[in-house]
Design an enzyme around this catalytic site. Structure first.
Site, PDB file in Angstrom:
ATOM      1  N   GLY A  35      67.590  30.883  89.364  1.00  0.00           N
ATOM      2  CA  GLY A  35      67.041  31.161  90.685  1.00  0.00           C
ATOM      3  C   GLY A  35      67.796  30.518  91.824  1.00  0.00           C
ATOM      4  O   GLY A  35      67.441  30.690  92.992  1.00  0.00           O
ATOM      5  N   SER A  39      74.277  34.329  90.356  1.00  0.00           N
ATOM      6  CA  SER A  39      74.713  35.714  90.151  1.00  0.00           C
ATOM      7  C   SER A  39      74.901  36.440  91.477  1.00  0.00           C
ATOM      8  O   SER A  39      75.877  37.169  91.669  1.00  0.00           O
ATOM      9  CB  SER A  39      73.706  36.480  89.293  1.00  0.00           C
ATOM     10  OG  SER A  39      73.659  35.938  87.992  1.00  0.00           O
ATOM     11  N   SER A 106      74.667  26.880  82.482  1.00  0.00           N
ATOM     12  CA  SER A 106      75.514  25.867  81.834  1.00  0.00           C
ATOM     13  C   SER A 106      75.031  24.459  82.174  1.00  0.00           C
ATOM     14  O   SER A 106      75.688  23.724  82.902  1.00  0.00           O
ATOM     15  CB  SER A 106      76.990  26.059  82.183  1.00  0.00           C
ATOM     16  OG  SER A 106      77.224  26.277  83.547  1.00  0.00           O
TER      17      SER A 106
END
Length: 197
Positions: A35, A39, A106
């Site tokens: 969130g 992306s 990650s």
């Protein structure tokens, strides 16, 4: 088994491919909480690179789990393997002379550093997409935080599993303070100032 496998050198080098493309090749490693906007930011940077005639490609965490990493869960071991595979795929993109943008939580420093070690100096650019947990939870586009708070998702980063913040990322983008277009422009300026594009 691996003693029977021999590396076969390629005829065309990474430098040859970079010369053909007219720009350097490297990985922009976007890391941050679910969130935080990884992306969204990676795709906006990709759009800007495309407009500049730069060869790039986005590897997105969710998308990769539909194919290459479909069999992996979210245990610590599977998360480590997820990032290891993405690191190796990213290295192939860099060797091909392209820029690869990875959008993966990650969460573990050790995994990110292991990936960094795959690359030559300057080829791994860690972009910490910083965003407070409470803001990420308010966004909760996929409803994952709500499920994690209810105990429906175990080992969820930021709730029941830790996120280890980068110690010295090349770039820090706070998406709670700046919009996606301005954030992407900061990334592009960073690349231009270092003559990477």
């Amino acid at each position: 088994m691996t003693e029977h496998i021999v590396w076969h050198p390629t005829v065309i080098s990474k430098e040859d491919r970079r010369l053909l493309n007219g720009h350097k090749s490297f990985v922009l490693w976007f890391t941050g909480l679910s969130g935080s906007g990884k992306s969204t930011l990676a795709n906006e940077v990709d759009r800007k690179l495309h407009a500049l005639g730069v060869r790039s490609y986005v590897l997105d965490g969710d998308n990769i789990r539909h194919g290459l990493n479909r069999g992996l869960g979210f245990s610590k071991e599977d998360r480590i393997e997820n990032i290891r595979r993405i690191g190796e795929v990213s290295k192939l993109f860099v060797d091909s002379g392209q820029i690869v943008l990875t959008a993966f939580i990650s969460p573990f420093r050790e995994d990110r550093e292991r990936v960094r070690a795959l690359f030559e100096p300057g080829e791994f650019i860690e972009v910490w997409v910083q965003c407070p947990l409470e803001v990420c939870e308010k966004r909760d586009v996929k409803g994952l935080y709500r499920k994690a708070r209810k105990g429906e998702i175990r080992e969820f980063t930021g709730i029941s599993s830790p996120y280890e913040t980068p110690l010295s990322p090349e770039l820090v983008i706070d998406t709670s303070e700046s919009g996606v277009v301005d954030s992407a422009e900061r990334v592009i300026e960073y690349l231009q100032n270092r003559r990477l594009i």
